[in-house]
Enzyme design. Sequence first.
Site, PDB file in Angstrom:
ATOM      1  N   ASN A  33      -0.876 -11.525   5.884  1.00  0.00           N
ATOM      2  CA  ASN A  33       0.920 -12.184   5.266  1.00  0.00           C
ATOM      3  C   ASN A  33       0.560 -13.500   4.639  1.00  0.00           C
ATOM      4  O   ASN A  33       0.183 -14.231   5.043  1.00  0.00           O
ATOM      5  CB  ASN A  33       1.370 -12.204   6.894  1.00  0.00           C
ATOM      6  CG  ASN A  33       2.660 -12.418   5.862  1.00  0.00           C
ATOM      7  OD1 ASN A  33       3.257 -12.631   5.912  1.00  0.00           O
ATOM      8  ND2 ASN A  33       3.330 -11.126   7.315  1.00  0.00           N
ATOM      9  N   PHE A  34       1.367 -12.832   3.247  1.00  0.00           N
ATOM     10  CA  PHE A  34       0.944 -14.387   2.004  1.00  0.00           C
ATOM     11  C   PHE A  34       1.912 -15.463   2.551  1.00  0.00           C
ATOM     12  O   PHE A  34       1.793 -16.541   1.386  1.00  0.00           O
ATOM     13  CB  PHE A  34       1.600 -13.023   1.037  1.00  0.00           C
ATOM     14  CG  PHE A  34      -0.207 -12.838   0.921  1.00  0.00           C
ATOM     15  CD1 PHE A  34      -1.108 -13.509   0.694  1.00  0.00           C
ATOM     16  CD2 PHE A  34       0.334 -11.698   0.172  1.00  0.00           C
ATOM     17  CE1 PHE A  34      -2.171 -12.653  -0.784  1.00  0.00           C
ATOM     18  CE2 PHE A  34      -1.089 -10.469   0.256  1.00  0.00           C
ATOM     19  CZ  PHE A  34      -1.922 -11.366  -0.450  1.00  0.00           C
ATOM     20  N   HIS A  73      10.035  -3.752  10.935  1.00  0.00           N
ATOM     21  CA  HIS A  73       9.807  -3.516   9.346  1.00  0.00           C
ATOM     22  C   HIS A  73      11.181  -2.069   9.216  1.00  0.00           C
ATOM     23  O   HIS A  73      10.922  -1.406   9.660  1.00  0.00           O
ATOM     24  CB  HIS A  73       8.173  -3.218   8.919  1.00  0.00           C
ATOM     25  CG  HIS A  73       7.288  -4.073   9.311  1.00  0.00           C
ATOM     26  ND1 HIS A  73       6.711  -4.670  10.505  1.00  0.00           N
ATOM     27  CD2 HIS A  73       6.461  -5.292   7.756  1.00  0.00           C
ATOM     28  CE1 HIS A  73       5.723  -5.826  10.181  1.00  0.00           C
ATOM     29  NE2 HIS A  73       6.392  -5.757   8.797  1.00  0.00           N
ATOM     30  N   HIS A  74      10.904  -2.090   7.090  1.00  0.00           N
ATOM     31  CA  HIS A  74      11.667  -1.071   6.786  1.00  0.00           C
ATOM     32  C   HIS A  74      10.898  -0.386   7.259  1.00  0.00           C
ATOM     33  O   HIS A  74       9.564   0.390   7.560  1.00  0.00           O
ATOM     34  CB  HIS A  74      11.481  -1.423   5.327  1.00  0.00           C
ATOM     35  CG  HIS A  74      10.063  -1.551   5.001  1.00  0.00           C
ATOM     36  ND1 HIS A  74       9.262  -0.726   4.723  1.00  0.00           N
ATOM     37  CD2 HIS A  74       8.989  -2.526   5.061  1.00  0.00           C
ATOM     38  CE1 HIS A  74       8.336  -1.203   3.906  1.00  0.00           C
ATOM     39  NE2 HIS A  74       7.402  -2.479   4.677  1.00  0.00           N
ATOM     40  N   LYS A  96       3.520  -0.725  -9.294  1.00  0.00           N
ATOM     41  CA  LYS A  96       5.199  -0.430  -8.993  1.00  0.00           C
ATOM     42  C   LYS A  96       5.338  -0.692  -7.523  1.00  0.00           C
ATOM     43  O   LYS A  96       6.245   0.044  -7.044  1.00  0.00           O
ATOM     44  CB  LYS A  96       4.943   0.715  -9.679  1.00  0.00           C
ATOM     45  CG  LYS A  96       4.860   0.957 -10.889  1.00  0.00           C
ATOM     46  CD  LYS A  96       4.906   2.737 -11.702  1.00  0.00           C
ATOM     47  CE  LYS A  96       4.632   2.619 -12.957  1.00  0.00           C
ATOM     48  NZ  LYS A  96       3.668   4.093 -13.485  1.00  0.00           N
ATOM     49  N   ILE A 114       5.674  -4.539  -2.774  1.00  0.00           N
ATOM     50  CA  ILE A 114       5.336  -6.012  -2.992  1.00  0.00           C
ATOM     51  C   ILE A 114       4.495  -5.773  -4.551  1.00  0.00           C
ATOM     52  O   ILE A 114       4.470  -6.965  -5.257  1.00  0.00           O
ATOM     53  CB  ILE A 114       4.345  -6.549  -2.111  1.00  0.00           C
ATOM     54  CG1 ILE A 114       3.701  -8.293  -2.175  1.00  0.00           C
ATOM     55  CG2 ILE A 114       3.519  -5.521  -1.609  1.00  0.00           C
ATOM     56  CD1 ILE A 114       3.634  -8.605  -1.346  1.00  0.00           C
ATOM     57  N   LYS A 137       7.291   1.769   6.134  1.00  0.00           N
ATOM     58  CA  LYS A 137       5.864   0.973   5.684  1.00  0.00           C
ATOM     59  C   LYS A 137       4.738   2.197   6.767  1.00  0.00           C
ATOM     60  O   LYS A 137       5.148   3.553   7.252  1.00  0.00           O
ATOM     61  CB  LYS A 137       6.288  -0.164   6.733  1.00  0.00           C
ATOM     62  CG  LYS A 137       4.678  -0.995   6.652  1.00  0.00           C
ATOM     63  CD  LYS A 137       5.013  -2.327   8.201  1.00  0.00           C
ATOM     64  CE  LYS A 137       3.452  -2.085   8.291  1.00  0.00           C
ATOM     65  NZ  LYS A 137       2.616  -3.014   6.663  1.00  0.00           N
TER      66      LYS A 137
HETATM   67  N1  LIG Z   1      -0.104  -9.464   3.270  1.00  0.00           N
HETATM   68  C1  LIG Z   1       1.130  -9.345   2.355  1.00  0.00           C
HETATM   69  O1  LIG Z   1       2.319 -10.290   2.732  1.00  0.00           O
HETATM   70  C2  LIG Z   1       1.732  -7.940   2.241  1.00  0.00           C
HETATM   71  C3  LIG Z   1       1.146  -6.756   2.834  1.00  0.00           C
HETATM   72  N2  LIG Z   1       1.341  -5.344   2.334  1.00  0.00           N
HETATM   73  C4  LIG Z   1       1.025  -4.720   2.127  1.00  0.00           C
HETATM   74  O2  LIG Z   1       0.858  -4.472   1.082  1.00  0.00           O
HETATM   75  C5  LIG Z   1       0.489  -3.139   0.571  1.00  0.00           C
HETATM   76  C6  LIG Z   1       1.829  -2.435   0.372  1.00  0.00           C
HETATM   77  O3  LIG Z   1       3.139  -1.977   0.556  1.00  0.00           O
HETATM   78  P1  LIG Z   1       4.626  -2.301  -0.238  1.00  0.00           P
HETATM   79  O4  LIG Z   1       4.572  -2.316  -1.401  1.00  0.00           O
HETATM   80  O5  LIG Z   1       5.294  -2.217   0.634  1.00  0.00           O
HETATM   81  O6  LIG Z   1       4.419  -0.381  -0.517  1.00  0.00           O
HETATM   82  P2  LIG Z   1       4.446   0.754  -1.770  1.00  0.00           P
HETATM   83  O7  LIG Z   1       3.889   2.220  -1.203  1.00  0.00           O
HETATM   84  O8  LIG Z   1       6.180   0.139  -2.832  1.00  0.00           O
HETATM   85  O9  LIG Z   1       3.794   0.517  -2.635  1.00  0.00           O
HETATM   86  C7  LIG Z   1       2.318   0.830  -3.052  1.00  0.00           C
HETATM   87  C8  LIG Z   1       2.030   1.334  -3.983  1.00  0.00           C
HETATM   88  O10 LIG Z   1       0.994   1.895  -3.666  1.00  0.00           O
HETATM   89  C9  LIG Z   1       0.545   2.826  -5.455  1.00  0.00           C
HETATM   90  N3  LIG Z   1      -0.699   2.866  -5.272  1.00  0.00           N
HETATM   91  C10 LIG Z   1      -1.405   4.055  -4.270  1.00  0.00           C
HETATM   92  N4  LIG Z   1      -2.481   4.869  -4.815  1.00  0.00           N
HETATM   93  C11 LIG Z   1      -3.305   3.487  -5.247  1.00  0.00           C
HETATM   94  C12 LIG Z   1      -3.803   3.189  -6.418  1.00  0.00           C
HETATM   95  N5  LIG Z   1      -5.203   3.941  -6.262  1.00  0.00           N
HETATM   96  N6  LIG Z   1      -4.399   2.697  -7.422  1.00  0.00           N
HETATM   97  C13 LIG Z   1      -3.723   1.574  -7.735  1.00  0.00           C
HETATM   98  N7  LIG Z   1      -1.841   1.383  -7.337  1.00  0.00           N
HETATM   99  C14 LIG Z   1      -1.731   2.878  -5.782  1.00  0.00           C
HETATM  100  C15 LIG Z   1       1.750   3.453  -4.746  1.00  0.00           C
HETATM  101  O11 LIG Z   1       1.690   4.378  -5.821  1.00  0.00           O
HETATM  102  P3  LIG Z   1       2.673   5.613  -4.867  1.00  0.00           P
HETATM  103  O12 LIG Z   1       3.807   5.731  -4.435  1.00  0.00           O
HETATM  104  O13 LIG Z   1       2.290   7.001  -6.010  1.00  0.00           O
HETATM  105  O14 LIG Z   1       1.890   6.071  -3.786  1.00  0.00           O
HETATM  106  C16 LIG Z   1       2.743   2.492  -4.687  1.00  0.00           C
HETATM  107  O15 LIG Z   1       3.650   2.078  -6.242  1.00  0.00           O
HETATM  108  C17 LIG Z   1       0.763  -2.115   2.011  1.00  0.00           C
HETATM  109  O16 LIG Z   1      -0.180  -2.095   3.126  1.00  0.00           O
HETATM  110  C18 LIG Z   1       1.327  -3.599   3.230  1.00  0.00           C
HETATM  111  O17 LIG Z   1       1.090  -3.551   4.726  1.00  0.00           O
HETATM  112  C19 LIG Z   1       3.046  -5.940   1.945  1.00  0.00           C
HETATM  113  C20 LIG Z   1       3.701  -6.791   1.220  1.00  0.00           C
HETATM  114  C21 LIG Z   1       3.281  -8.025   2.353  1.00  0.00           C
HETATM  115  O1  LIG Z   2       4.467  -3.094   5.008  1.00  0.00           O
HETATM  116  C1  LIG Z   2       4.951  -4.117   5.006  1.00  0.00           C
HETATM  117  O2  LIG Z   2       6.351  -4.780   3.895  1.00  0.00           O
HETATM  118  C2  LIG Z   2       4.723  -5.560   5.528  1.00  0.00           C
HETATM  119  N1  LIG Z   2       2.741  -5.590   5.262  1.00  0.00           N
HETATM  120  C3  LIG Z   2       2.585  -6.817   6.373  1.00  0.00           C
HETATM  121  C4  LIG Z   2       1.522  -6.494   7.614  1.00  0.00           C
HETATM  122  O3  LIG Z   2       1.661  -5.016   7.733  1.00  0.00           O
HETATM  123  O4  LIG Z   2       1.740  -7.170   8.222  1.00  0.00           O
HETATM  124  C5  LIG Z   2       2.825  -7.779   5.845  1.00  0.00           C
HETATM  125  C6  LIG Z   2       4.209  -7.620   5.749  1.00  0.00           C
HETATM  126  O5  LIG Z   2       4.640  -7.928   7.423  1.00  0.00           O
HETATM  127  C7  LIG Z   2       5.478  -6.929   5.401  1.00  0.00           C
END
Ligand SMILES: NC(=O)C1=CN([C@@H]2O[C@H](COP(=O)(O)OP(=O)(O)OC[C@H]3O[C@@H](n4cnc5c(N)ncnc54)[C@H](OP(=O)(O)O)[C@@H]3O)[C@@H](O)[C@H]2O)C=CC1
Ligand SMILES: O=C(O)C1=N[C@H](C(=O)O)C[C@H](O)C1
Length: 250
Positions: free
Chosen positions: A107-108, A135-136, A12, A15, A139
Amino acid sequence: MSKLRVAVLGAKGRIGSEAVRAVEAAEDLELVAALGRGDKLETLVEAEAQVVVELTNPGAVMGNLDFCVRHGIHAVVGTTGWTDDRLAQLHTSLAASPEVGVLIAPNFSIGAVLTMQFAQQAARFFESVEVIELHHPNKADAPSGTAARTAQLIAAARKEAGSAPQPDATTTALDGARGADVDGIPVHSVRLRGLLAHQEVLLGGEGETLTIRHDSLHHSSFMPGILLGVRRVVTTPGLTMGLENFLDLG
Ligand SMILES: NC(=O)C1=CN([C@@H]2O[C@H](COP(=O)(O)OP(=O)(O)OC[C@H]3O[C@@H](n4cnc5c(N)ncnc54)[C@H](OP(=O)(O)O)[C@@H]3O)[C@@H](O)[C@H]2O)C=CC1
Ligand SMILES: O=C(O)C1=N[C@H](C(=O)O)C[C@H](O)C1
């Protein structure tokens, strides 16, 4: 040909919700579970998931991966906040399940992967290098996983080239004014409403500078990398660090 059975953790989230749509739209993949906070990991076993896409947060990722590795489920990990201790813990889990593949990709997006490669390539030619990530404001971690990895790669390249320490005559500074020190490379983190994920690598030499900048403008930028990771991790046992290992970058 049977479809690869994929689950998304953090389904949810910002990403995770995009990843759910991308897996659903891929003809060779089947979304068998989409779990959020509080959902039971046993669902992954019941759903016979072959690969998990882990997109939660640094507080949840270790427990989730431990479960997946113990149950023979491959993982593509986008969640950031990795430390040497965490990586060592993951190596220990994987040693007991050597058939399992785990990809950790800071990063993907292709542009970010190339930024890291270009920065690594350029690092030894300039006296000064600093990283700014933007970033936003929702984060959770700072610096970003991408910026930390970029700085580590730059530092390794400079060490290999025998580069001199960076010039910096600062003797007095407010705490944080020079950023975080990642292996000797200053990393500055900006959190600003309206942004998504952006990074600049600034390199400086006598009479010139080079700026390498990447902008992710939408979460769709991460989807081709996630799908590539899912398809490749199932035949790549052990830990793979960085999507570049699955790309032909010449
Ligand atoms: N490698 C890449 O290219 C990228 C990496 N990221 C990384 O991905 C991660 C998520 O980012 P983002 O989507 O912005 O964060 P969000 O907070 O929007 O999403 C994280 C989600 O995980 C849920 N969650 C928390 N704990 C658990 C659990 N134990 N099991 C399942 N779901 C859980 C959260 O729920 P709740 O809201 O209830 O806490 C939330 O819905 C971050 O670490 C970010 O840095 C992001 C973008 C790109
Ligand atoms: O939290 C994010 O949004 C992102 N997280 C990753 C990071 O920590 O590098 C990848 C990207 O920057 C988006």
